[in-house]
Design a protein around this motif. Structure first.
Motif, mmCIF file in Angstrom:
data_model
loop_
_atom_site.group_PDB
_atom_site.id
_atom_site.type_symbol
_atom_site.label_atom_id
_atom_site.label_comp_id
_atom_site.label_asym_id
_atom_site.label_seq_id
_atom_site.Cartn_x
_atom_site.Cartn_y
_atom_site.Cartn_z
ATOM 1 N N ASP A 96 71.439 63.119 -7.020
ATOM 2 C CA ASP A 96 71.647 63.377 -8.524
ATOM 3 C C ASP A 96 72.122 62.040 -8.998
ATOM 4 O O ASP A 96 72.155 61.769 -10.084
ATOM 5 N N GLY A 97 72.948 61.491 -8.130
ATOM 6 C CA GLY A 97 73.434 60.082 -8.602
ATOM 7 C C GLY A 97 72.275 59.028 -8.935
ATOM 8 O O GLY A 97 72.507 58.186 -9.726
ATOM 9 N N LEU A 98 71.388 59.069 -7.770
ATOM 10 C CA LEU A 98 70.073 58.144 -8.226
ATOM 11 C C LEU A 98 69.555 58.457 -9.529
ATOM 12 O O LEU A 98 69.257 57.539 -10.353
ATOM 13 N N GLU A 99 69.448 59.780 -10.130
ATOM 14 C CA GLU A 99 68.701 60.230 -11.271
ATOM 15 C C GLU A 99 69.709 59.788 -12.354
ATOM 16 O O GLU A 99 68.976 59.168 -13.363
ATOM 17 N N ILE A 100 70.748 59.959 -12.262
ATOM 18 C CA ILE A 100 71.887 59.648 -13.364
ATOM 19 C C ILE A 100 71.840 58.143 -13.580
ATOM 20 O O ILE A 100 71.801 57.569 -14.701
ATOM 21 N N ARG A 101 71.840 57.426 -12.509
ATOM 22 C CA ARG A 101 72.092 56.036 -12.634
ATOM 23 C C ARG A 101 70.529 55.367 -13.255
ATOM 24 O O ARG A 101 70.711 54.499 -14.305
ATOM 25 N N THR A 102 69.356 56.061 -12.988
ATOM 26 C CA THR A 102 68.128 55.751 -13.486
ATOM 27 C C THR A 102 68.250 56.087 -15.133
ATOM 28 O O THR A 102 67.778 55.289 -16.043
ATOM 29 N N CYS A 103 68.778 57.064 -15.590
ATOM 30 C CA CYS A 103 69.067 57.391 -16.586
ATOM 31 C C CYS A 103 69.772 56.458 -17.677
ATOM 32 O O CYS A 103 69.449 56.137 -18.645
ATOM 33 N N GLU A 104 71.088 56.123 -17.058
ATOM 34 C CA GLU A 104 71.952 54.983 -17.581
ATOM 35 C C GLU A 104 70.962 53.738 -17.752
ATOM 36 O O GLU A 104 71.309 53.071 -18.714
ATOM 37 N N GLU A 105 70.234 53.357 -16.572
ATOM 38 C CA GLU A 105 69.512 52.169 -16.856
ATOM 39 C C GLU A 105 68.492 52.332 -17.920
ATOM 40 O O GLU A 105 68.056 51.190 -18.493
ATOM 41 N N ASN A 106 67.967 53.143 -18.207
ATOM 42 C CA ASN A 106 66.928 53.388 -19.063
ATOM 43 C C ASN A 106 67.509 53.810 -20.577
ATOM 44 O O ASN A 106 66.787 53.960 -21.649
ATOM 45 N N LYS A 107 68.744 53.916 -20.505
ATOM 46 C CA LYS A 107 69.364 54.045 -21.778
ATOM 47 C C LYS A 107 69.243 53.254 -22.989
ATOM 48 O O LYS A 107 69.566 52.103 -22.641
ATOM 49 N N SER A 108 69.189 53.677 -24.156
ATOM 50 C CA SER A 108 69.137 52.746 -25.271
ATOM 51 C C SER A 108 68.265 51.780 -25.173
ATOM 52 O O SER A 108 68.317 50.512 -25.805
ATOM 53 N N GLN A 109 67.097 51.852 -24.714
ATOM 54 C CA GLN A 109 65.952 50.768 -24.961
ATOM 55 C C GLN A 109 65.375 50.760 -26.573
ATOM 56 O O GLN A 109 65.163 51.560 -26.973
ATOM 57 N N GLU A 110 65.432 49.532 -26.957
ATOM 58 C CA GLU A 110 64.947 49.129 -28.189
ATOM 59 C C GLU A 110 63.464 49.292 -28.092
ATOM 60 O O GLU A 110 62.846 47.981 -28.380
ATOM 61 N N THR A 111 62.637 50.206 -27.969
ATOM 62 C CA THR A 111 61.311 50.009 -27.949
ATOM 63 C C THR A 111 60.697 51.050 -29.137
ATOM 64 O O THR A 111 61.442 51.984 -29.279
ATOM 65 N N ASN A 151 72.577 61.503 -23.323
ATOM 66 C CA ASN A 151 71.280 61.457 -23.449
ATOM 67 C C ASN A 151 70.772 59.932 -23.314
ATOM 68 O O ASN A 151 71.430 59.225 -22.826
ATOM 69 N N LEU A 152 69.143 59.719 -23.666
ATOM 70 C CA LEU A 152 69.114 58.223 -23.458
ATOM 71 C C LEU A 152 69.453 57.396 -24.652
ATOM 72 O O LEU A 152 69.067 56.497 -24.309
ATOM 73 N N TRP A 153 70.254 57.923 -25.321
ATOM 74 C CA TRP A 153 70.836 56.866 -26.528
ATOM 75 C C TRP A 153 72.244 56.798 -26.664
ATOM 76 O O TRP A 153 72.777 55.595 -27.011
ATOM 77 N N GLU A 154 73.022 57.933 -26.323
ATOM 78 C CA GLU A 154 74.332 57.766 -26.317
ATOM 79 C C GLU A 154 75.068 58.964 -25.373
ATOM 80 O O GLU A 154 74.259 59.747 -25.052
ATOM 81 N N THR A 155 76.247 59.107 -25.423
ATOM 82 C CA THR A 155 77.172 59.985 -24.967
ATOM 83 C C THR A 155 77.758 60.821 -26.108
ATOM 84 O O THR A 155 78.607 60.410 -26.843
ATOM 85 N N LEU A 156 77.591 62.348 -25.908
ATOM 86 C CA LEU A 156 78.017 62.990 -26.969
ATOM 87 C C LEU A 156 79.354 63.994 -26.311
ATOM 88 O O LEU A 156 79.179 64.310 -25.332
ATOM 89 N N GLU A 157 80.180 63.869 -27.098
ATOM 90 C CA GLU A 157 81.509 64.708 -26.411
ATOM 91 C C GLU A 157 81.910 65.886 -27.473
ATOM 92 O O GLU A 157 81.922 65.698 -28.548
ATOM 93 N N TYR A 158 82.158 67.083 -26.666
ATOM 94 C CA TYR A 158 81.968 68.190 -27.327
ATOM 95 C C TYR A 158 83.693 68.784 -26.654
ATOM 96 O O TYR A 158 84.114 68.629 -25.662
ATOM 97 N N GLU A 159 84.153 69.792 -27.707
ATOM 98 C CA GLU A 159 85.512 70.372 -27.179
ATOM 99 C C GLU A 159 85.169 71.736 -27.199
ATOM 100 O O GLU A 159 84.873 72.509 -28.108
ATOM 101 N N VAL A 160 85.673 72.352 -26.088
ATOM 102 C CA VAL A 160 85.614 73.943 -25.941
ATOM 103 C C VAL A 160 86.342 74.482 -26.686
ATOM 104 O O VAL A 160 87.569 74.220 -27.252
ATOM 105 N N VAL A 161 85.713 75.645 -27.680
ATOM 106 C CA VAL A 161 86.586 76.490 -28.503
ATOM 107 C C VAL A 161 86.960 77.995 -28.255
ATOM 108 O O VAL A 161 87.795 78.401 -28.365
ATOM 109 N N LYS A 162 85.889 78.413 -27.483
ATOM 110 C CA LYS A 162 85.992 79.833 -26.938
ATOM 111 C C LYS A 162 85.088 80.091 -25.612
ATOM 112 O O LYS A 162 84.186 79.464 -25.646
ATOM 113 N N CYS A 163 85.377 81.007 -25.019
ATOM 114 C CA CYS A 163 84.484 81.560 -23.729
ATOM 115 C C CYS A 163 84.183 83.056 -24.095
ATOM 116 O O CYS A 163 85.580 83.792 -24.279
ATOM 117 N N ILE A 164 83.177 83.586 -24.121
ATOM 118 C CA ILE A 164 82.781 85.040 -24.236
ATOM 119 C C ILE A 164 82.136 85.565 -23.002
ATOM 120 O O ILE A 164 81.283 84.442 -22.322
#
Length: 231
Positions: A45-60, A183-196
């Motif tokens: 998992d760590g390898l895949e996540i690092r690969t994602c970080e390395e490919n993040k925000s490429q200007e192509t 994702n490949l461009w940015e980190t999105l942060e969300y806040e939990v509002v409810k659990c059902i």
């Protein structure tokens, strides 16, 4: 009754010691196997996540087209009312139609939930293969880009293969806890509002809400069973 010769006694004791050592080694191997699996899975998992970080925000041009195609997909499913949406575990086969998405790989980023102490690769389509590897975005829900009129629904098992926790501890989440989607461009942060808790056919509970920017986590419920959904 004849006495056992001393040499034979020594041999028996040696065999007993050897058997005890072998039994101990076998027991240790059995007990340590899940831990070894978790270590291997965590490393992968760590390898895949690092690969994602390395490919993040490429200007192509490819990355621009990729984002545009994902945004178009989000607009289309909202306009069409998510007509093909079904229960997460209805997508174990034929999970997702990649036509028009520009994707070469089903991994599209990763999800981090500090309160649950997890960081998992994130895949498109809740196929059994993807759910074995991490968490997965359901087909006919939004791509994880954020923005108005979006809700990407992420499915995960309550305890995965190779000793993963995945969404096993989802009930520790409380209102105010954070969920981060990279994702490949940015980190999105969300806040939990409810659990059902819902029934598997209550699809309205996981649909896009007009004007809202949402992420929904879904897993089976109760723990070790599969007749409800924890959302």
């Amino acid at each position: 009754i004849l006495p056992i010769p001393k040499g034979e006694k020594a041999m028996r004791r040696a065999w007993m010691r050897t058997a005890a050592v072998l039994l101990f080694v076998a027991a240790a191997a059995v007990l340590s196997f899940p831990a070894g699996q978790r270590a291997v899975r965590g490393y992968r998992d760590g390898l895949e996540i690092r690969t994602c970080e390395e490919n993040k925000s490429q200007e192509t041009d490819g990355y621009v087209r990729l984002r545009e195609s994902r945004e178009e997909y989000n607009r289309r499913i909202f306009t069409q009312g998510q007509s093909g949406l079904s229960d997460a575990w209805g997508y174990e086969k034929g999970a997702f139609n990649f036509e028009g998405t520009g994707l070469d790989d089903e991994m599209i980023g990763y999800i981090s939930i500090p309160a649950m102490d997890i960081r998992l690769p994130l895949y498109i389509g809740a196929s059994e293969e993807n759910l074995m590897k991490g968490a997965a975005v359901l087909a006919q829900t939004s791509m994880p880009l954020g923005g108005e009129d979006t809700n990407f629904v992420i499915a995960g098992h309550r305890g995965g293969y190779f000793g993963q926790a995945v969404f096993r501890d989802i009930e520790v989440l409380r209102a105010g806890d954070t969920v981060e989607i990279t994702n490949l461009w940015e980190t999105l942060e969300y806040e939990v509002v409810k659990c059902i808790v819902i029934s598997p056919d209550d699809l309205d509970a996981v649909k896009i809400r007009p004007g809202r920017d949402m992420v929904t986590l879904v897993t089976c419920h109760p723990y070790t069973h599969n007749y409800q959904r924890y959302v």
